[in-house]
Design an enzyme around this catalytic site. Structure first.
Site, mmCIF file in Angstrom:
data_model
loop_
_atom_site.group_PDB
_atom_site.id
_atom_site.type_symbol
_atom_site.label_atom_id
_atom_site.label_comp_id
_atom_site.label_asym_id
_atom_site.label_seq_id
_atom_site.Cartn_x
_atom_site.Cartn_y
_atom_site.Cartn_z
ATOM 1 C CG HIS A 128 -1.890 1.088 1.316
ATOM 2 N ND1 HIS A 128 -1.521 2.172 1.765
ATOM 3 C CD2 HIS A 128 -3.401 0.930 1.427
ATOM 4 C CE1 HIS A 128 -2.732 3.018 1.979
ATOM 5 N NE2 HIS A 128 -3.769 1.990 1.421
ATOM 6 C CG ASP A 205 0.240 -2.675 6.154
ATOM 7 O OD1 ASP A 205 -0.892 -2.795 6.905
ATOM 8 O OD2 ASP A 205 0.186 -1.971 5.068
ATOM 9 C CD GLN A 208 -7.050 -4.583 3.958
ATOM 10 O OE1 GLN A 208 -8.243 -5.476 4.150
ATOM 11 N NE2 GLN A 208 -7.411 -3.461 3.681
ATOM 12 C CE LYS A 231 -8.207 0.155 5.506
ATOM 13 N NZ LYS A 231 -6.889 -0.065 4.611
ATOM 14 C CB CYS A 369 -3.643 3.281 -1.478
ATOM 15 S SG CYS A 369 -4.952 4.428 -1.280
HETATM 16 C C1 LIG Z 1 -5.687 0.816 4.560
HETATM 17 C C2 LIG Z 1 -4.523 0.144 4.564
HETATM 18 C C3 LIG Z 1 -3.577 0.928 4.844
HETATM 19 C C4 LIG Z 1 -3.702 2.384 5.306
HETATM 20 O O1 LIG Z 1 -4.656 2.579 6.354
HETATM 21 P P1 LIG Z 1 -4.891 3.987 7.166
HETATM 22 O O2 LIG Z 1 -6.138 3.310 7.756
HETATM 23 O O3 LIG Z 1 -5.369 4.576 5.691
HETATM 24 O O4 LIG Z 1 -3.926 4.541 7.740
HETATM 25 C C5 LIG Z 1 -2.010 0.532 4.958
HETATM 26 N N1 LIG Z 1 -1.922 -0.751 4.379
HETATM 27 C C6 LIG Z 1 -2.842 -1.461 4.047
HETATM 28 C C7 LIG Z 1 -2.604 -2.913 3.568
HETATM 29 C C8 LIG Z 1 -4.430 -1.133 4.139
HETATM 30 O O5 LIG Z 1 -5.221 -1.963 3.586
#
Ligand SMILES: *Cc1c(COP(=O)(O)O)cnc(C)c1O
Length: 411
Positions: A128, A205, A208, A231, A369
């Site tokens: 991302h 990260d 997800q 999320k 993104c």
């Molecule tokens: C949504 C997302 C982000 C960014 O999250 P924010 O809530 O916009 O800070 C980063 N990495 C992944 C894999 C995402 O799905």
């Protein structure tokens, strides 16, 4: 993972907890397939927001009065709920942030201060933007080298190529646990071992993954794990950075201000201990408390059953989409979940998304993104359906019929 009795998973029962799902859009039952962008909120989280601002609203940590102490207790209890859910060793390892992006920027700026010219950082081709740009900025600022581990056409990380990039100059590997665009699940535990073998740290990260699978930071042996509250069925504007305590201790503060200090004079300031060293200013108190509520909700559910349900939905949707002529599924990793991205010859993703919207179906279209990933596949964007535990097989059927109808209208 917190132990205890978990209710058997029932999608019907779960749906009842989410008022946003009970609405009509253009006179049609809402089908919410944009969970990769953000999730809907259960009643317990909505109630907690209302309760906090109706009764408990006060600034925390230094208040002498009843409300301040109550808010402080709730905020700090939320931290412990999250610590237990992640299986972190101590509550000091749980830092409240604004979200995934903020957590990564914190690490890039603070851990980044410990790095020097010539050091290397490895990311992957499926990251991302928020796990790309902070590292580019850091590399520019400190003269470091950013390396990108490639993927294959199925959307899987090519481990042999990753191995070739690793060396004694590698100081950090920053990798997504699950790709928001492809649904690919990366072998983060294996990558952590490989990173550690050359003396590098690893940031995962988890934006997800936390809502889709059990998370155990000790078992994964990651050095940092970041996610966003919104999320994982909590509020926007709040998230978490988990970091190993020994590492966080060595890292300088990211932002300066109230709460992160121990003693301030004009000559010299000493910093507060963890986790407060990294929480400058009044935090998102309601957000923290309500994220705790969301994680408590999640920990009462059978996450393994949820994982199975979501995988079945994604596989079912993908198999049906695959039967369409001129359809390309973007992301066919052997290990994937909860996301189906596709592109259609001669039809713009945005047009499909717009027609689906008119039928009450919320999907996302575009680059998600992940522009470099779109470049790799040579497409401007995809249509992405991303699932949560409250989605049903019947919704997938309706979605597939609607995709077919939309395509027929566009060609
Ligand atoms: C949504 C997302 C982000 C960014 O999250 P924010 O809530 O916009 O800070 C980063 N990495 C992944 C894999 C995402 O799905």
């Amino acid at each position: 993972m917190t132990e205890g009795t978990k209710k058997p998973f029932s999608v019907r029962e779960i749906r009842n907890e989410f008022p946003a799902l009970r609405q009509l859009v253009y006179g049609k039952n809402l089908i919410y397939f944009d969970n990769g962008a953000t999730s809907q909120k259960p009643q317990v989280v909505l109630d907690a927001i209302n309760r906090y601002y109706s009764k408990d609203n006060a600034n925390i940590h230094r208040g002498v009065h009843f409300m301040s102490q109550k808010a402080t207790t709730e905020f700090e209890e939320a931290r412990i709920i999250i610590q237990k859910y992640l299986n972190a060793r101590t509550r000091e390892e749980v830092i409240f942030t604004k979200g995934t992006t903020d957590g990564i920027n914190l690490v890039a700026n603070s851990f980044g201060e410990l790095l020097s010219a010539g050091d290397e950082i490895i990311i992957t081709a499926m990251e991302h933007h928020s796990n790309i740009v902070p590292w580019q900025m850091l590399c520019q600022r400190k003269n470091l080298t950013l390396r990108v581990a490639p993927i294959n056409k199925k959307g899987e990380l090519i481990i042999e190529e990753f191995d070739k990039l690793l060396n004694s100059k590698t100081k950090l590997v920053a990798v997504t646990h699950i790709s928001n665009t492809l649904g690919t699940i990366n072998p983060v535990k294996e990558l952590a071992q490989k990173a550690h073998a050359v003396g590098a740290k690893i940031l995962v990260d988890g934006a997800q993954s936390i809502q889709h699978m059990p998370i155990d930071v000790i078992d994964m042996d990651c050095d940092f794990f970041v996610f966003s509250g919104h999320k994982v069925f909590g509020p926007t504007g709040i998230g978490v950075l988990y970091g190993k305590e020994t590492l966080l201790d060595r890292m300088p503060p990211y932002q300066g201000g109230g709460d992160m200090i121990s003693k301030v004079t004009f000559e010299r300031t000493t910093y507060n201990e963890l986790p407060f060293k990294f929480e400058a200013g009044t935090p998102h108190i309601a957000g923290g408390i309500c994220l705790g509520e969301a994680i408590k909700f999640l920990s009462g559910l059978d996450i393994v059953a949820i994982q199975k349900h979501e995988k079945e939905l994604a596989d079912y949707a993908q198999d049906l989409l695959d039967t369409f002529e001129d359809m390309t599924i973007i992301g066919e990793a052997k290990k994937k979940t909860s996301v189906v991205s596709f592109s259609m010859e001669g039809v713009h993703p945005f047009d499909i998304g717009t027609l689906l919207d008119k039928q009450g179906i919320a999907v996302r279209t575009g680059h998600h993104c992940t522009q470099p990933l779109m470049d790799f596949f040579g497409i401007p964007g995809t249509v992405r359906a991303s699932f949560a535990f409250y989605n049903t097989r019947e919704e997938v059927d309706t979605f597939i019929a609607a995709v077919e109808k939309s395509i027929n209208m566009l060609r």
